[in-house]
Design a protein around this motif. Structure first.
Motif, PDB file in Angstrom:
ATOM      1  N   PRO A   5       0.822  -1.218   0.000  1.00 40.37           N
ATOM      2  CA  PRO A   5       0.000   0.000   0.000  1.00 40.37           C
ATOM      3  C   PRO A   5       0.857   1.270   0.000  1.00 40.37           C
ATOM      4  O   PRO A   5       1.889   1.328   0.654  1.00 40.37           O
ATOM      5  CB  PRO A   5      -0.822  -0.115   1.289  1.00 40.37           C
ATOM      6  CG  PRO A   5      -0.137  -1.130   2.123  1.00 40.37           C
ATOM      7  CD  PRO A   5       0.668  -1.999   1.218  1.00 40.37           C
ATOM      8  N   ILE A   6       0.407   2.247  -0.752  1.00 41.77           N
ATOM      9  CA  ILE A   6       1.067   3.548  -0.829  1.00 41.77           C
ATOM     10  C   ILE A   6       0.290   4.506   0.065  1.00 41.77           C
ATOM     11  O   ILE A   6      -0.924   4.633  -0.044  1.00 41.77           O
ATOM     12  CB  ILE A   6       1.083   4.087  -2.279  1.00 41.77           C
ATOM     13  CG1 ILE A   6       1.818   3.129  -3.222  1.00 41.77           C
ATOM     14  CG2 ILE A   6       1.664   5.495  -2.333  1.00 41.77           C
ATOM     15  CD1 ILE A   6       3.306   3.081  -3.066  1.00 41.77           C
ATOM     16  N   SER A   7       1.002   5.179   0.934  1.00 46.77           N
ATOM     17  CA  SER A   7       0.384   6.115   1.868  1.00 46.77           C
ATOM     18  C   SER A   7      -0.274   7.283   1.132  1.00 46.77           C
ATOM     19  O   SER A   7       0.257   7.766   0.134  1.00 46.77           O
ATOM     20  CB  SER A   7       1.445   6.655   2.827  1.00 46.77           C
ATOM     21  OG  SER A   7       0.917   7.697   3.604  1.00 46.77           O
ATOM     22  N   PRO A   8      -1.384   7.773   1.664  1.00 48.93           N
ATOM     23  CA  PRO A   8      -2.013   8.949   1.059  1.00 48.93           C
ATOM     24  C   PRO A   8      -1.320  10.257   1.460  1.00 48.93           C
ATOM     25  O   PRO A   8      -1.597  11.304   0.888  1.00 48.93           O
ATOM     26  CB  PRO A   8      -3.437   8.905   1.623  1.00 48.93           C
ATOM     27  CG  PRO A   8      -3.288   8.227   2.953  1.00 48.93           C
ATOM     28  CD  PRO A   8      -2.191   7.214   2.755  1.00 48.93           C
ATOM     29  N   TYR A  41       6.979  -0.870  -5.615  1.00 51.39           N
ATOM     30  CA  TYR A  41       6.732   0.025  -4.476  1.00 51.39           C
ATOM     31  C   TYR A  41       7.838   1.078  -4.357  1.00 51.39           C
ATOM     32  O   TYR A  41       7.563   2.278  -4.269  1.00 51.39           O
ATOM     33  CB  TYR A  41       6.640  -0.795  -3.180  1.00 51.39           C
ATOM     34  CG  TYR A  41       6.516   0.056  -1.943  1.00 51.39           C
ATOM     35  CD1 TYR A  41       5.286   0.571  -1.560  1.00 51.39           C
ATOM     36  CD2 TYR A  41       7.628   0.352  -1.146  1.00 51.39           C
ATOM     37  CE1 TYR A  41       5.162   1.364  -0.427  1.00 51.39           C
ATOM     38  CE2 TYR A  41       7.513   1.131  -0.025  1.00 51.39           C
ATOM     39  CZ  TYR A  41       6.276   1.644   0.347  1.00 51.39           C
ATOM     40  OH  TYR A  41       6.159   2.427   1.450  1.00 51.39           O
ATOM     41  N   LEU A  42       9.077   0.629  -4.338  1.00 48.73           N
ATOM     42  CA  LEU A  42      10.192   1.551  -4.129  1.00 48.73           C
ATOM     43  C   LEU A  42      10.355   2.523  -5.292  1.00 48.73           C
ATOM     44  O   LEU A  42      10.711   3.690  -5.079  1.00 48.73           O
ATOM     45  CB  LEU A  42      11.476   0.757  -3.885  1.00 48.73           C
ATOM     46  CG  LEU A  42      11.467  -0.045  -2.576  1.00 48.73           C
ATOM     47  CD1 LEU A  42      12.570  -1.086  -2.578  1.00 48.73           C
ATOM     48  CD2 LEU A  42      11.578   0.886  -1.387  1.00 48.73           C
ATOM     49  N   THR A  43      10.074   2.082  -6.514  1.00 50.43           N
ATOM     50  CA  THR A  43      10.132   2.983  -7.662  1.00 50.43           C
ATOM     51  C   THR A  43       9.119   4.121  -7.490  1.00 50.43           C
ATOM     52  O   THR A  43       9.438   5.291  -7.719  1.00 50.43           O
ATOM     53  CB  THR A  43       9.863   2.214  -8.971  1.00 50.43           C
ATOM     54  OG1 THR A  43      10.878   1.216  -9.123  1.00 50.43           O
ATOM     55  CG2 THR A  43       9.857   3.129 -10.175  1.00 50.43           C
ATOM     56  N   GLU A  44       7.921   3.774  -7.050  1.00 52.90           N
ATOM     57  CA  GLU A  44       6.894   4.789  -6.829  1.00 52.90           C
ATOM     58  C   GLU A  44       7.271   5.721  -5.686  1.00 52.90           C
ATOM     59  O   GLU A  44       7.076   6.933  -5.758  1.00 52.90           O
ATOM     60  CB  GLU A  44       5.536   4.127  -6.555  1.00 52.90           C
ATOM     61  CG  GLU A  44       4.411   5.094  -6.289  1.00 52.90           C
ATOM     62  CD  GLU A  44       4.079   6.032  -7.453  1.00 52.90           C
ATOM     63  OE1 GLU A  44       3.377   7.035  -7.209  1.00 52.90           O
ATOM     64  OE2 GLU A  44       4.521   5.789  -8.593  1.00 52.90           O
ATOM     65  N   VAL A 102      10.854  11.678  10.999  1.00 55.03           N
ATOM     66  CA  VAL A 102      11.301  11.360   9.639  1.00 55.03           C
ATOM     67  C   VAL A 102      10.117  10.933   8.770  1.00 55.03           C
ATOM     68  O   VAL A 102       8.976  10.920   9.222  1.00 55.03           O
ATOM     69  CB  VAL A 102      12.363  10.241   9.675  1.00 55.03           C
ATOM     70  CG1 VAL A 102      13.611  10.696  10.427  1.00 55.03           C
ATOM     71  CG2 VAL A 102      11.809   8.969  10.297  1.00 55.03           C
ATOM     72  N   GLY A 103      10.401  10.516   7.553  1.00 57.08           N
ATOM     73  CA  GLY A 103       9.391  10.036   6.623  1.00 57.08           C
ATOM     74  C   GLY A 103       8.868   8.659   7.001  1.00 57.08           C
ATOM     75  O   GLY A 103       9.481   7.931   7.787  1.00 57.08           O
ATOM     76  N   GLU A 104       7.747   8.294   6.413  1.00 63.65           N
ATOM     77  CA  GLU A 104       7.099   7.023   6.747  1.00 63.65           C
ATOM     78  C   GLU A 104       7.960   5.805   6.462  1.00 63.65           C
ATOM     79  O   GLU A 104       7.988   4.867   7.245  1.00 63.65           O
ATOM     80  CB  GLU A 104       5.773   6.903   5.991  1.00 63.65           C
ATOM     81  CG  GLU A 104       4.732   7.888   6.462  1.00 63.65           C
ATOM     82  CD  GLU A 104       3.462   7.782   5.662  1.00 63.65           C
ATOM     83  OE1 GLU A 104       2.531   7.107   6.131  1.00 63.65           O
ATOM     84  OE2 GLU A 104       3.417   8.380   4.558  1.00 63.65           O
ATOM     85  N   ASP A 105       8.660   5.796   5.339  1.00 60.61           N
ATOM     86  CA  ASP A 105       9.449   4.632   4.965  1.00 60.61           C
ATOM     87  C   ASP A 105      10.715   4.476   5.803  1.00 60.61           C
ATOM     88  O   ASP A 105      11.289   3.402   5.855  1.00 60.61           O
ATOM     89  CB  ASP A 105       9.837   4.680   3.482  1.00 60.61           C
ATOM     90  CG  ASP A 105       8.638   4.496   2.578  1.00 60.61           C
ATOM     91  OD1 ASP A 105       7.851   3.568   2.814  1.00 60.61           O
ATOM     92  OD2 ASP A 105       8.477   5.290   1.633  1.00 60.61           O
TER      93      ASP A 105
END
Length: 160
Positions: A23-26, A75-78, A116-119
């Motif tokens: 899933p990609i975060s909104p 996922y990582l590309t996006e 920091v960021g989500e990832d």
């Protein structure tokens, strides 16, 4: 191509290797410079794992071994495509993205986290996502401020 025309053990073998996308975060994809580099390294690792899986002769094992790396590459590309690298905060008067914040909880615990960021968030390693409830309650606050975080209150002790 239909499973009927391939050398499959079964239809289940084919379906078990079709993993759903992560899933990609909104939320906006804010990252630190270190987080951006980590995403790039993870993408390189996923690509290497996928390429290694493609060298497997057995079609069923090739699919099994390439499923996770292929999903991770997508996922990582996006995430890299949408990454917004944020500069380190230049001031320490208020909590901002990238700040290192030390706070005390009303149960006596003192904790330090970098926002920091989500990832790149890893609470065990001392970093929390900017969209986490604690980080959201800290953002824009100053040393000495007391904020609610769930059922607790926390007091900001220092910002670096």
């Amino acid at each position: 191509m239909s499973v009927a025309f391939t050398k499959e053990e079964s239809a289940e073998t084919a379906s078990e290797t079709l993993l759903p996308d992560r899933p990609i975060s909104p939320h906006p994809n804010l990252v630190t410079e270190a987080g951006h580099k980590a995403l790039q390294a993870q993408l390189a690792e996923a690509r290497e794992a996928y390429e290694a899986a493609q060298r497997i002769d057995d079609v069923n094992e090739k699919r099994r071994q390439s499923a996770v790396p292929l999903r991770d590459v997508r996922y990582l590309t996006e995430r890299l495509r949408t990454a917004q690298v944020m500069p380190n905060p230049t001031a320490t008067d208020v909590v901002a993205f990238g700040s290192m914040v030390t706070f005390s909880r009303n149960d006596g615990r003192v904790q330090t986290y970098r926002i920091v960021g989500e990832d790149e968030a890893d609470p065990k390693a001392g970093s929390i996502s900017f969209v986490s409830p604690v980080a959201r309650s800290l953002m824009g606050k100053a040393v000495g401020d007391v904020v609610g975080a769930g059922a607790q209150e926390i007091e900001i002790l220092s910002i670096a």
